[in-house]
Enzyme design. Structure first.
Site, PDB file in Angstrom:
ATOM      1  N   SER A   9      71.673  49.117  39.070  1.00  0.00           N
ATOM      2  CA  SER A   9      71.129  49.776  37.878  1.00  0.00           C
ATOM      3  C   SER A   9      70.534  48.780  36.882  1.00  0.00           C
ATOM      4  O   SER A   9      69.507  49.061  36.257  1.00  0.00           O
ATOM      5  CB  SER A   9      72.219  50.613  37.204  1.00  0.00           C
ATOM      6  OG  SER A   9      73.306  49.786  36.856  1.00  0.00           O
ATOM      7  N   THR A  10      71.132  47.607  36.724  1.00  0.00           N
ATOM      8  CA  THR A  10      70.626  46.629  35.751  1.00  0.00           C
ATOM      9  C   THR A  10      69.289  46.065  36.224  1.00  0.00           C
ATOM     10  O   THR A  10      68.316  45.995  35.462  1.00  0.00           O
ATOM     11  CB  THR A  10      71.643  45.488  35.567  1.00  0.00           C
ATOM     12  OG1 THR A  10      72.937  46.051  35.388  1.00  0.00           O
ATOM     13  CG2 THR A  10      71.289  44.618  34.386  1.00  0.00           C
ATOM     14  N   GLY A  63      71.626  41.915  39.078  1.00  0.00           N
ATOM     15  CA  GLY A  63      72.895  42.191  38.409  1.00  0.00           C
ATOM     16  C   GLY A  63      74.022  41.565  39.210  1.00  0.00           C
ATOM     17  O   GLY A  63      73.790  40.822  40.170  1.00  0.00           O
ATOM     18  N   GLY A  77      77.316  43.248  45.606  1.00  0.00           N
ATOM     19  CA  GLY A  77      77.283  44.114  46.782  1.00  0.00           C
ATOM     20  C   GLY A  77      77.864  45.493  46.614  1.00  0.00           C
ATOM     21  O   GLY A  77      77.932  46.255  47.585  1.00  0.00           O
ATOM     22  N   GLY A  79      76.437  47.841  45.401  1.00  0.00           N
ATOM     23  CA  GLY A  79      75.347  48.742  45.791  1.00  0.00           C
ATOM     24  C   GLY A  79      74.962  48.615  47.254  1.00  0.00           C
ATOM     25  O   GLY A  79      74.051  49.312  47.713  1.00  0.00           O
ATOM     26  N   GLU A  85      70.068  40.542  49.002  1.00  0.00           N
ATOM     27  CA  GLU A  85      70.165  39.877  47.686  1.00  0.00           C
ATOM     28  C   GLU A  85      70.450  38.391  47.856  1.00  0.00           C
ATOM     29  O   GLU A  85      69.889  37.557  47.141  1.00  0.00           O
ATOM     30  CB  GLU A  85      71.281  40.518  46.859  1.00  0.00           C
ATOM     31  CG  GLU A  85      70.945  41.914  46.373  1.00  0.00           C
ATOM     32  CD  GLU A  85      72.119  42.625  45.724  1.00  0.00           C
ATOM     33  OE1 GLU A  85      71.871  43.579  44.995  1.00  0.00           O
ATOM     34  OE2 GLU A  85      73.278  42.237  45.950  1.00  0.00           O
TER      35      GLU A  85
HETATM   36  C1  A5P Z   1      73.859  45.647  44.679  1.00  0.00           C
HETATM   37  O1  A5P Z   1      74.213  45.482  46.011  1.00  0.00           O
HETATM   38  C2  A5P Z   1      74.776  44.884  43.803  1.00  0.00           C
HETATM   39  O2  A5P Z   1      74.979  43.556  44.148  1.00  0.00           O
HETATM   40  C3  A5P Z   1      74.372  44.972  42.346  1.00  0.00           C
HETATM   41  O3  A5P Z   1      73.530  43.938  41.959  1.00  0.00           O
HETATM   42  C4  A5P Z   1      75.620  44.912  41.567  1.00  0.00           C
HETATM   43  O4  A5P Z   1      76.461  45.903  42.087  1.00  0.00           O
HETATM   44  C5  A5P Z   1      75.378  45.185  40.060  1.00  0.00           C
HETATM   45  O5  A5P Z   1      74.935  46.490  39.907  1.00  0.00           O
HETATM   46  P1  A5P Z   1      74.824  47.158  38.475  1.00  0.00           P
HETATM   47  O6  A5P Z   1      73.788  46.382  37.741  1.00  0.00           O
HETATM   48  O7  A5P Z   1      74.419  48.568  38.781  1.00  0.00           O
HETATM   49  O8  A5P Z   1      76.168  47.063  37.825  1.00  0.00           O
END
Ligand code: A5P
Length: 208
Positions: A9-10, A63, A77, A79, A85
């Site tokens: 989300s960020t 993020g 991770g 997400g 990433e």
């Molecule tokens: C995605 O796989 C994650 O690594 C995100 O970068 C991590 O979970 C941060 O996500 P939010 O910005 O939604 O908290």
């Protein structure tokens, strides 16, 4: 400028803001770290490129789920995009992480399990190996209740290790298991962390 586009989300907010800058004339191309980010970047008007054109990126932003206060090492991770990433982060000259203060921890593993991406073949054997590292692996499920499938066709175990005294050593031990593709421990990759808190935003640079 070639920019790695994070996931979650960020990072999504940052991709939208980048799209606005592109519309205002900024010349940039992005390498997305997930299919979701690729779709969002296209909608936001950020031109996309790939590793076949650019093996090194100028910077990446993303993020994180946990940031270690002193080392700026990360757990990522939640997400599910940890592998792409990490590939993007390792290929970037600078990795800029954006979090709120709740993500800062004294030791990684304090708030979050560590996601570990594994290939489907032999998944029960890989799970047993992860258990031997004193973790409690749980196979991640999707919204449909079926095993979550990553953009790379793999599965994820969320491994509760508790506070991790030596993230570099644990990352190597996890990666040494044959069925593991990679873990969400990002060690020695962060250049800068932008932290949002009740008193505003502060910038923390890695001590290197
Ligand atoms: C995605 O796989 C994650 O690594 C995100 O970068 C991590 O979970 C941060 O996500 P939010 O910005 O939604 O908290």
């Amino acid at each position: 400028m070639i920019v790695g586009l994070g996931s979650g989300s960020t990072a999504e907010i940052a991709v939208e803001l980048l799209g606005a800058r592109v519309k205002a004339g900024l010349r940039v191309a992005g390498i997305p770290s997930s299919e979701a980010t690729a779709r969002l970047a296209q909608r936001a008007g950020v031109p996309l490129t790939g590793f076949s054109h650019h093996s090194q990126l100028d910077l990446a932003f993303d993020g994180a789920d946990e940031v270690a206060r002193s080392s700026l090492d990360l757990v990522k991770g939640r997400g599910g995009a940890l592998l792409r990433e990490k590939i993007v982060a390792q290929a970037s000259r600078r990795l800029i992480i954006m979090v709120d203060e709740s993500k800062l921890v004294d030791q990684l593993g304090s708030r979050m399990p560590v996601p570990v991406e594994v290939v489907p073949f032999g998944i029960e054997a890989t799970e047993a190996q992860l258990r031997r590292l004193d973790s409690a692996p749980r196979l991640r499920l999707g919204a449909d209740g079926k095993p979550y499938v990553t953009d790379n066709g793999n599965r994820i175990f969320d491994c509760a290790f508790g506070p991790i005294p030596n993230p570099a050593m644990l990352a190597s031990e996890i990666k040494a298991i044959a069925g593991v593709v990679d873990s969400g421990l990002f060690v020695g990759l962060t250049s800068t962390v932008i932290v949002a808190g009740p008193d505003g935003v502060r910038v923390v640079e890695a001590k290197r």
